[in-house]
Each structure stands twice: as structure tokens, then as C-alpha cells.
Design a protein around this motif. Structure first.
Motif, PDB file in Angstrom:
ATOM      1  N   THR A  19      -5.532  -8.560   7.841  1.00 22.47           N
ATOM      2  CA  THR A  19      -6.884  -9.116   7.919  1.00 22.47           C
ATOM      3  C   THR A  19      -6.952 -10.488   7.250  1.00 22.47           C
ATOM      4  N   SER A  20      -6.285 -10.624   6.122  1.00 22.50           N
ATOM      5  CA  SER A  20      -6.328 -11.910   5.411  1.00 22.50           C
ATOM      6  C   SER A  20      -5.687 -13.015   6.246  1.00 22.50           C
ATOM      7  N   TYR A  21      -4.683 -12.647   7.045  1.00 22.69           N
ATOM      8  CA  TYR A  21      -4.112 -13.649   7.953  1.00 22.69           C
ATOM      9  C   TYR A  21      -5.158 -14.082   8.996  1.00 22.69           C
ATOM     10  N   GLU A  70      -2.221  -8.959  -4.581  1.00 22.19           N
ATOM     11  CA  GLU A  70      -0.970  -8.319  -4.984  1.00 22.19           C
ATOM     12  C   GLU A  70      -0.036  -8.073  -3.803  1.00 22.19           C
ATOM     13  N   THR A  71      -0.394  -8.514  -2.617  1.00 22.69           N
ATOM     14  CA  THR A  71       0.447  -8.246  -1.450  1.00 22.69           C
ATOM     15  C   THR A  71       1.799  -8.936  -1.613  1.00 22.69           C
ATOM     16  N   ALA A  72       2.863  -8.150  -1.568  1.00 20.33           N
ATOM     17  CA  ALA A  72       4.206  -8.681  -1.860  1.00 20.33           C
ATOM     18  C   ALA A  72       4.572  -9.823  -0.912  1.00 20.33           C
ATOM     19  N   LYS A 124      -7.251  -0.327  15.897  1.00 22.72           N
ATOM     20  CA  LYS A 124      -5.957   0.374  15.925  1.00 22.72           C
ATOM     21  C   LYS A 124      -5.667   1.055  14.595  1.00 22.72           C
ATOM     22  N   GLU A 125      -6.021   0.419  13.484  1.00 21.85           N
ATOM     23  CA  GLU A 125      -5.592   1.027  12.216  1.00 21.85           C
ATOM     24  C   GLU A 125      -6.365   2.295  11.856  1.00 21.85           C
ATOM     25  N   ILE A 126      -7.613   2.409  12.287  1.00 23.21           N
ATOM     26  CA  ILE A 126      -8.334   3.631  11.882  1.00 23.21           C
ATOM     27  C   ILE A 126      -8.584   4.617  13.026  1.00 23.21           C
TER      28      ILE A 126
HETATM   29  C1  AGP Z   1      -6.681  -4.575   6.798  1.00 26.12           C
HETATM   30  O1  AGP Z   1      -7.630  -3.678   7.235  1.00 26.12           O
HETATM   31  C2  AGP Z   1      -5.466  -3.970   6.193  1.00 26.12           C
HETATM   32  N1  AGP Z   1      -5.798  -3.142   5.096  1.00 26.12           N
HETATM   33  C3  AGP Z   1      -4.357  -4.958   5.915  1.00 26.12           C
HETATM   34  O2  AGP Z   1      -4.075  -5.657   7.069  1.00 26.12           O
HETATM   35  C4  AGP Z   1      -4.588  -5.967   4.775  1.00 26.12           C
HETATM   36  O3  AGP Z   1      -5.530  -6.907   5.173  1.00 26.12           O
HETATM   37  C5  AGP Z   1      -3.257  -6.637   4.431  1.00 26.12           C
HETATM   38  O4  AGP Z   1      -2.350  -5.671   3.988  1.00 26.12           O
HETATM   39  C6  AGP Z   1      -3.410  -7.730   3.414  1.00 26.12           C
HETATM   40  O5  AGP Z   1      -3.924  -7.281   2.209  1.00 26.12           O
HETATM   41  P1  AGP Z   1      -4.452  -8.298   1.132  1.00 26.12           P
HETATM   42  O6  AGP Z   1      -5.633  -8.979   1.703  1.00 26.12           O
HETATM   43  O7  AGP Z   1      -4.762  -7.445  -0.059  1.00 26.12           O
HETATM   44  O8  AGP Z   1      -3.344  -9.262   0.844  1.00 26.12           O
END
Ligand code: AGP
Length: 601
Positions: A296-298, A344-346, A480-482
Motif C-alpha cells: 500500500t505504501s508503494y 519497520e518494513t525490512a 485480493k488480500e482480504i
Molecule cells: C497493505 O494492506 C498491506 N498490509 C501491505 O501491503 C503493507 O502496506 C506493506 O507491507 C508495507 O507496510 P508499511 O507501510 O508498514 O511499510
């Protein structure tokens, strides 16, 4: 400060135990510091620290806080690091007044200056700490505790859910509500107040939600309500019969839908981010600009890249964080905008560490103060969604887009791409967002009926043009995710280059087609799909009869400035995904194989 922290106060035989019990019921939101104040003799005793409630309780000597009146707070930091000094409650200089506060004080700098001149001492860098000192001023001039709280409220601009005790009037708790929720309740066990209903349920199911600009005076066995002019208001209580799990969700069946409905507030709070934060971030944007994030952040990055190019002529390339190190090498002097709700996304952390090592400056946009991204970045903007518990990102996406729009307006002004007048108009339009989103949420039943019609589909395309492509992709990701329906989001003009071969009678195509500059061309794409028997469900601007006619179903959204459509069009798509998941009997809060924060590469 924040509207998302937890407040609990009570007059009860074992006040500290009740306070801890109440605060634990609010902890599902996720907190980083905790504190309690009780009245003992002529002073108030305060214990507070960084960390969660369970560790906190074991770290203090509870015998030292035994009392029958007290207040507590769990904080989820938004401004001011999560540390002991910034934890609530705050006291005045005499140590006889203690305050817990949720909300944002807009004029606290000015108030703090005035109080400093009068000799008051401060120990935190929060806005909330001005409140006990202002009450101290009132008490020193001979006013009652209640009148001192009202006096403070009259000088403060901003939102307040505020609960106050004082050893000068130890038989009462004063509650003040302005734009930040407070509920009160009473039973044989005592008299209670909290920021959210679930916290009260172990003690009473007879509760009253306070109205804005009202004061509650809580005493043992008695509650009085007044407006700020001192006129008495008759308390009206409701009996709550929620189960505990529903209670934690504020009456909603799932966190996801609760968080979707919290979006107007989340945007409103994000719009309050001080200009100096945004300007510091805007000042960083020199050289080449990259935007990076995951999931989502992308999509927020993608949306912003369209807008930066179109409105400001800035070529800002969006790159998936997981691809970043393979996609870019020349980064000296560049700016990388890293977007991540969790911080915190790696994949995102790895991208920014790489970019930093190559000489880039990092601007973080996150919802989590104190997260790794805020530490690594050269500057950051913290969106004000409050904790998001549902795995599917909803309110954090809308606030990311809001923050990015705020940033773009400032950059536009700094670079002379927008005039003062255009900037002000843009801000005005942004300020209208909470109301518009609220209006859309008011039509959520319509989306429910569309979900009923389409929930058995196995596939769906989400199509749009321009910045709304990111919205379409986000709509597809949510579905798709839910709901585990195969969904693809892509630019509408790309269908004819391949995907259209999948379309057969009944195939679901969801078009994001508001009346922006791309709308005319979207009609052609709708017709291509219709010609192959696709079912068309479109998100359209209210009154767009042409788009309405070519669609099998449509959902109308209000007319807004073009740059706001990507934000508001997302809301019906979130509601659609949620309702489809429910109709399929799935738990939208915990989709299979997914985690809220992905901390592995
Ligand atoms: C979105 O519904 C997901 N949970 C997932 O795509 C999420 O946006 C992605 O893992 C990035 O997370 P972040 O924004 O915490 O970095």
C-alpha cells in the motif's frame, strides 16, 4: 499528545487496580508509555515510564500509590519521543494538580512562553504539559478546580480529552471534552471516566458519551455535567451490551471497518501537522527524487509521483522498496522519500540504508514515531492516523496521501510552481477532505449491496488513468488480500496490450473514473470491456450521467479538485473489499499468510 492515547480515571476503593484494568482494555491500540497519578495526602503521587502496562506494573511499588482517586494514561507518541519525561500525567509546579490529555493543542508554544515568563518549570517537550500549569494559575487566583479547568480551556486552541485531579479538592475528578472522546460511567463500584467505552465495561455498562465543550465533575456516587458557561446539563446514560471483543473495536465488528470509519479524523489530525515539519521535509527535496515503499505504501509513492510530475514538473520515480538496490545506483545528492506506515518494513529500511550509503538524503513518511525509519531518515513526517490494527492498511494510506499532498503544496510554493493564491486554494481543498470522506462513508450501505452482487466473482480488474491508477492498484490489493479474489490493478489503456484476453461475459471490471482530466479517455476503455461482455462497476463523480450510463453499476463520490480524487476514490474500494470478505465468511483483520509489519527481506 494525540487523539489516540488511552485515558482512564476513577473514584473507587482500589483506584490504581481499576486504572490498570481500564488501561489494559485500551492497550489493543498499541502503546509505548504509561503513567498514573493518585491523590495521597496533600500531594499527588505520579508514576510513569516508557513501555507497556504489564512491565510498568511490575516495575513500581503499588503500595506507594494506593488511593481511592486517580487518573492514568497510555500514550502512543505522535510528537515528542516515547520516553518517561513525555509520558502523562503531567503536574503543575506545586505538585498538587495532575492532568492526562488526549488531543493536540494548537497554541501551546505561545501559552508555554507566557507560563515560562511567569516562572513555571516544564519537564517535557509535549504540548499537554501547559494544562496543569494553566490550572495552577487559576487555583492561585482563588478559583475552584473546575473553574480553573474551564479558564484553561477558554485560553487553549485545539482538541482536548482532558482529565484532572488535585489534592486541593480530593473528592473529585474534572473531565473536559473538546473534539477528543471521553466517556463517563457510574456504578456501585465507583465513578469512572475513559477515552473509550471498552475500558469502562468491567466496572459499569451504564455510560455516557460526553459532548464537545462540556465539563463533567465526577464524585463518589455522583456525576454533574455543565457547559463551559456553567449551565447544568442533565446526564443521559446508555446501557452497553457489547461483548468484550466487539467492545475493543469500539462497537464495530472488525478493526478494519473501524479504521475505515476513522479516516475523517485521521486526515483531520494529519492536516494539523505543523508547517515547520513539512517545510523541513520540503527543504530536503533537491536533486533527483525517488519514492519508495512496499504494498500500500508503494501505491502512495506511485500516486505522489504522478502528482509531482503533473503539478510541479518534478520527475520523481517510484520504486518498490524490494527492487530498490537493483534499480538505482547513482544516488549522490538525490532525495529518497521512503513511505511506510510501520516504519519497520525490512525492504524499505534496506532501500533507505542503501540509498544513504550512496549519498542520498532520506525523507521518511511514517505513522509510527520512534520507528526505525524516523531514526534513519534525515527528516520525517509522522502521519496522525493513530495505531492501525487491521492487517489491511486503510487509514494510514489516506493519511500518507494527505501528507504527500501537503508536502507537494509546500514544494510547489518554494519552487515557484504554485502562487500564494494557488497554495492557499490547495490547502483549502485539502482541509475539506475529512468532510468529503465522511460523506462517502455515509453511503456505505450502497457499497454493501454492490458487494452482495459481486462477491462470488473469481477475478476482477481495477482500472483507471493518471494518479488514479495507484488507487485502482490499491483497490485490487485490498480485495485480493482480504477476500482472496484474484484482482489486478493497472492503467486502463493497457488492457488492449494483453489483459483483455481474459475478459469474457460477466468478468468484473471496476473503473476508477472521476471527472478529472483523464475521464474522457477512460470511457473508451470502458466501452472496450463492455464490448467483450464485462460487468462494469465504476466509481464516478456525482452527476456524471454519461459514465453512469455506460456502467452496469456505479458509486457516486462528491466532486473535488482533481488531485484529491485518488484519496477519496479509495474509500468505496476499501468498503467493497471489506464487505466482500465478510460475505465470504473471512476475517478481514487477519488475512491468511500476511503480517501487519513485514520485518524480513
Ligand atoms: C497493505 O494492506 C498491506 N498490509 C501491505 O501491503 C503493507 O502496506 C506493506 O507491507 C508495507 O507496510 P508499511 O507501510 O508498514 O511499510
Amino acid at each position: 499528545m494525540s487523539t489516540v492515547c488511552g485515558i482512564f480515571g476513577c473514584l473507587s476503593d482500589t483506584a490504581p487496580q481499576a486504572i490498570f484494568e481500564g488501561l489494559k482494555r485500551l492497550e489493543y491500540r498499541g502503546y509505548d508509555s504509561v503513567g498514573i497519578a493518585v491523590i495521597r495526602g496533600k500531594k499527588v503521587t505520579v508514576e510513569k515510564n516508557k513501555g507497556r502496562i504489564a512491565e510498568f506494573i511490575t516495575s513500581i511499588d503499588t503500595a506507594q500509590i494506593e488511593s481511592d482517586v486517580g487518573i492514568g494514561h497510555t500514550r502512543w507518541a505522535t510528537h515528542g519521543a516515547p520516553c518517561k519525561e513525555n509520558a502523562h500525567p503531567f503536574t503543575d509546579c506545586t505538585g498538587t494538580v495532575a492532568v492526562v490529555h488526549n488531543g493536540v493543542l494548537e497554541n501551546f508554544m505561545q501559552l508555554r512562553e507566557e507560563l515560562l515568563k511567569k516562572g513555571h518549570k516544564f519537564s517535557s517537550n509535549t504540548d499537554s504539559e501547559v494544562i496543569p500549569h494553566m490550572i495552577e494559575e487559576g487555583l492561585a487566583s482563588g478559583m475552584s478546580l473546575k473553574d480553573s479547568v474551564v479558564g484553561a480551556a477558554n485560553s487553549i486552541k485545539g482538541s482536548m480529552g482532558c482529565v484532572v485531579i488535585s489534592s486541593r479538592e480530593p473528592d473529585r475528578i474534572i473531565c473536559l471534552r473538546r473534539e477528543s472522546p471521553l466517556v463517563i460511567g457510574i456504578s456501585k463500584k465507583g465513578t469512572f471516566c475513559a477515552s473509550d467505552i471498552p475500558a469502562l465495561l468491567p466496572f459499569t455498562r451504564k455510560v455516557m458519551v460526553m459532548q464537545d465543550d462540556t465539563i463533567a465533575i465526577l464524585k463518589r456516587g455522583k456525576i454533574e455535567i455543565e457547559d463551559l458557561c456553567g449551565h447544568a446539563i442533565k446526564p443521559v446514560f446508555t446501557v452497553i451490551n457489547w461483548s468484550q471483543s466487539v467492545a475493543e473495536k469500539g462497537g464495530y465488528p472488525h478493526f478494519m471497518i473501524k479504521e475505515i470509519f476513522e479516516q475523517p479524523l485521521a486526515i483531520k489530525e494529519t492536516l494539523k501537522i505543523p508547517l515547520n515539519f513539512i517545510d523541513r521535509a520540503a527543504g530536503l527535496m533537491e536533486g533527483k527524487v525517488y519514492l519508495t515503499g512496499s504494498g500500500t505504501s508503494y501505491h502512495a509513492c506511485m500516486s505522489a509521483s504522478y502528482q509531482m510530475a503533473k503539478r510541479l514538473g518534478i520527475d520523481a520515480r517510484p520504486i518498490h522498496s524490494s527492487e530498490f538496490t537493483d534499480a538505482v545506483s547513482e544516488l549522490e545528492g538525490a532525495t529518497v522519500v521512503a513511505v511506510s506506515q510501520s516504519g519497520e518494513t525490512a525492504d524499505t529500511l534496506s532501500a533507505i540504508k542503501y540509498a544513504k550509503s550512496k549519498g542520498a538524503k532520506i525523507l521518511g513518511i511514517t505513522n509510527t514515531l520512534g520507528s526505525s525509519i524516523t531514526i534513519i531518515s534525515n527528516a520525517y513526517i509522522c502521519t496522525q492516523s493513530g495505531p492501525e490494527i487491521g492487517v489491511a492498511a486503510t487509514k494510514t494510506f489516506l493519511t500518507q496521501l494527505t501528507a504527500l499532498d501537503m508536502l507537494m503544496l509546500r514544494i510547489g510554493l518554494r519552487r515557484g510552481k504554485l502562487s500564494e493564491e494557488e497554495y492557499r486554494t490547495g490547502r483549502r481543498q485539502l482541509n475539506g477532505l475529512p468532510k468529503t470522506v465522511e460523506e462517502i462513508l455515509g453511503s456505505s450501505e450502497r457499497i454493501k449491496s454492490l458487494a452482495m452482487k459481486y462477491f462470488t466473482r473469481r477475478d476482477a480488474f481495477f482500472l483507471a488513468r493518471g494518479a488514479n491508477v495507484a488507487t485502482a492498484m490499491e483497490g485490487a490489493l485490498k480485495l485480493k488480500e482480504i477476500s482472496y479474489i484474484h484482482a489486478e490493478g493497472y492503467p486502463a489503456g493497457e488492457s488492449k496490450h494483453g489483459p483483455i484476453s481474459l475478459v469474457e461475459p460477466g468478468f468484473l471490471c471496476i473503473f476508477v473514473a472521476p471527472t478529472d482530466s483523464a475521464r474522457g479517455r477512460v470511457i473508451g476503455n470502458v466501452m472496450e470491456m463492455k464490448a467483450r461482455g464485462a460487468k462494469i462497476f465504476s466509481i464516478i463523480t456525482r452527476g456524471d450521467s454519461e459514465m453512469g450510463q455506460v456502467s452496469d453499476d456505479y458509486f457516486e463520490i462528491p466532486q473535488v479538485a482533481d488531485f484529491l480524487y485518488p484519496i477519496i476514490s479509495t474509500v468505496p474500494l476499501q468498503l467493497f473489499a471489506y464487505n466482500v470478505a465478510i460475505l465470504k465468511g473471512l476475517d478481514p483483520d487477519k488475512p491468511r499468510n500476511l503480517a501487519k509489519s513485514v520485518t524480513v527481506l
